[in-house]
Scaffold this motif. Structure first.
Motif, short mmCIF file in Angstrom:
data_model
loop_
_atom_site.label_atom_id
_atom_site.label_comp_id
_atom_site.label_asym_id
_atom_site.label_seq_id
_atom_site.Cartn_x
_atom_site.Cartn_y
_atom_site.Cartn_z
N ALA A 5 0.83 -1.21 0.00
CA ALA A 5 0.00 0.00 0.00
C ALA A 5 0.87 1.26 0.00
O ALA A 5 0.60 2.21 -0.74
CB ALA A 5 -0.94 0.00 1.20
N VAL A 6 1.90 1.27 0.82
CA VAL A 6 2.81 2.42 0.86
C VAL A 6 3.53 2.55 -0.48
O VAL A 6 3.65 3.66 -1.02
CB VAL A 6 3.82 2.29 2.03
N ASP A 7 3.97 1.44 -1.03
CA ASP A 7 4.64 1.47 -2.33
C ASP A 7 3.70 2.02 -3.41
O ASP A 7 4.11 2.79 -4.27
CB ASP A 7 5.14 0.09 -2.73
N TRP A 8 2.44 1.64 -3.36
CA TRP A 8 1.45 2.14 -4.31
C TRP A 8 1.31 3.66 -4.17
O TRP A 8 1.27 4.38 -5.16
CB TRP A 8 0.11 1.44 -4.09
N LEU A 9 1.23 4.14 -2.93
CA LEU A 9 1.16 5.59 -2.71
C LEU A 9 2.39 6.30 -3.28
O LEU A 9 2.31 7.45 -3.70
CB LEU A 9 1.02 5.90 -1.21
N ASN A 10 3.51 5.60 -3.29
CA ASN A 10 4.75 6.16 -3.81
C ASN A 10 4.91 5.97 -5.32
O ASN A 10 5.96 6.28 -5.88
CB ASN A 10 5.96 5.57 -3.09
N GLY A 11 3.89 5.44 -5.99
CA GLY A 11 3.91 5.36 -7.44
C GLY A 11 4.04 3.99 -8.05
O GLY A 11 3.98 3.85 -9.27
N GLU A 12 4.23 2.95 -7.24
CA GLU A 12 4.31 1.59 -7.79
C GLU A 12 2.93 1.17 -8.31
O GLU A 12 1.90 1.57 -7.79
CB GLU A 12 4.76 0.60 -6.71
N GLU A 13 2.93 0.34 -9.33
CA GLU A 13 1.68 -0.16 -9.90
C GLU A 13 1.30 -1.48 -9.24
O GLU A 13 2.13 -2.36 -9.09
CB GLU A 13 1.83 -0.37 -11.41
N THR A 14 0.05 -1.58 -8.85
CA THR A 14 -0.50 -2.82 -8.29
C THR A 14 -1.93 -2.96 -8.77
O THR A 14 -2.70 -2.01 -8.70
CB THR A 14 -0.49 -2.79 -6.74
N ASP A 15 -2.29 -4.13 -9.24
CA ASP A 15 -3.67 -4.42 -9.60
C ASP A 15 -4.36 -4.87 -8.31
O ASP A 15 -4.40 -6.06 -7.99
CB ASP A 15 -3.72 -5.51 -10.67
N TRP A 16 -4.85 -3.90 -7.56
CA TRP A 16 -5.38 -4.19 -6.24
C TRP A 16 -6.58 -5.13 -6.27
O TRP A 16 -6.71 -6.00 -5.40
CB TRP A 16 -5.73 -2.90 -5.49
N GLN A 17 -7.47 -4.97 -7.23
CA GLN A 17 -8.64 -5.85 -7.27
C GLN A 17 -8.21 -7.30 -7.44
O GLN A 17 -8.68 -8.19 -6.72
CB GLN A 17 -9.59 -5.45 -8.40
N ARG A 18 -7.30 -7.55 -8.34
CA ARG A 18 -6.80 -8.93 -8.54
C ARG A 18 -6.06 -9.43 -7.31
O ARG A 18 -6.23 -10.58 -6.89
CB ARG A 18 -5.89 -8.93 -9.76
N PHE A 19 -5.24 -8.57 -6.71
CA PHE A 19 -4.50 -8.94 -5.51
C PHE A 19 -5.45 -9.33 -4.39
O PHE A 19 -5.29 -10.37 -3.74
CB PHE A 19 -3.59 -7.78 -5.10
N VAL A 20 -6.46 -8.52 -4.15
CA VAL A 20 -7.43 -8.78 -3.09
C VAL A 20 -8.20 -10.07 -3.38
O VAL A 20 -8.42 -10.88 -2.48
CB VAL A 20 -8.38 -7.56 -2.93
N ASP A 21 -8.60 -10.26 -4.64
CA ASP A 21 -9.31 -11.49 -4.99
C ASP A 21 -8.46 -12.72 -4.64
O ASP A 21 -8.98 -13.71 -4.13
CB ASP A 21 -9.66 -11.50 -6.48
N ASN A 22 -7.18 -12.65 -4.90
CA ASN A 22 -6.28 -13.78 -4.58
C ASN A 22 -6.14 -13.96 -3.08
O ASN A 22 -6.06 -15.09 -2.59
CB ASN A 22 -4.91 -13.59 -5.24
N LEU A 23 -6.10 -12.87 -2.33
CA LEU A 23 -5.99 -12.98 -0.87
C LEU A 23 -7.20 -13.65 -0.25
O LEU A 23 -7.08 -14.32 0.78
CB LEU A 23 -5.82 -11.59 -0.25
N LEU A 24 -8.34 -13.47 -0.86
CA LEU A 24 -9.58 -14.00 -0.29
C LEU A 24 -9.85 -15.45 -0.65
O LEU A 24 -10.77 -16.06 -0.12
CB LEU A 24 -10.77 -13.13 -0.72
N LYS A 25 -9.05 -16.02 -1.53
CA LYS A 25 -9.23 -17.42 -1.90
C LYS A 25 -9.04 -18.31 -0.67
O LYS A 25 -8.20 -18.02 0.19
CB LYS A 25 -8.26 -17.84 -2.98
N ALA A 26 -9.79 -19.36 -0.63
CA ALA A 26 -9.65 -20.31 0.48
C ALA A 26 -8.30 -21.00 0.38
O ALA A 26 -7.83 -21.30 -0.72
CB ALA A 26 -10.77 -21.34 0.43
N PRO A 27 -7.65 -21.25 1.51
CA PRO A 27 -6.36 -21.94 1.48
C PRO A 27 -6.52 -23.37 0.95
O PRO A 27 -7.55 -24.02 1.17
CB PRO A 27 -5.91 -21.95 2.95
N ALA A 28 -5.51 -23.83 0.25
CA ALA A 28 -5.52 -25.20 -0.29
C ALA A 28 -5.51 -26.20 0.86
O ALA A 28 -4.85 -25.98 1.87
CB ALA A 28 -4.34 -25.41 -1.21
N LYS A 29 -6.20 -27.30 0.66
CA LYS A 29 -6.26 -28.32 1.72
C LYS A 29 -5.41 -29.50 1.36
O LYS A 29 -5.13 -29.85 0.32
CB LYS A 29 -7.71 -28.75 1.95
#
Length: 98
Positions: free
Chosen positions: A74-98
């Motif tokens: 988030a700090v890096d993004w504020l400093n100008g780095e590019e991040t596809d936040w929607q895709r990143f968040v979608d991946n974070l919310l995936k259920a852990p593999a069993k």
């Protein structure tokens, strides 16, 4: 350096806040993700451009690298780095593999 507009900052803050409401984040397996997203949201809202708040609020011995890395993005993004936040968040919310 990319200067983020207030609209971009507000959009990311909203996305992070909405993501924090996801039921999957209330599971023990997603505890680090939740901590990282909470700190990311705080950093975005306060427009922090350094890591001092992350170091203060997510100290290494107590919090995982994953939690700190999410907030750092988030700090890096504020400093100008590019991040596809929607895709990143979608991946974070995936259920852990069993």
């Amino acid at each position: 350096m990319i200067k983020r507009s207030n609209e971009e900052i507000q959009q990311l803050a909203t996305l992070l806040l909405e993501t924090l409401q996801a039921p999957v984040l209330r599971t023990p397996a997603k505890q680090a993700v939740q901590a990282g997203l909470q700190q990311a949201w705080k950093c975005v809202c306060a427009q922090h451009t350094d890591y001092s708040e992350i170091e203060k609020n997510l100290p290494a011995p107590k919090f995982t690298v994953q939690a700190r890395a999410i907030a750092v993005m988030a700090v890096d993004w504020l400093n100008g780095e590019e991040t596809d936040w929607q895709r990143f968040v979608d991946n974070l919310l995936k259920a852990p593999a069993k």
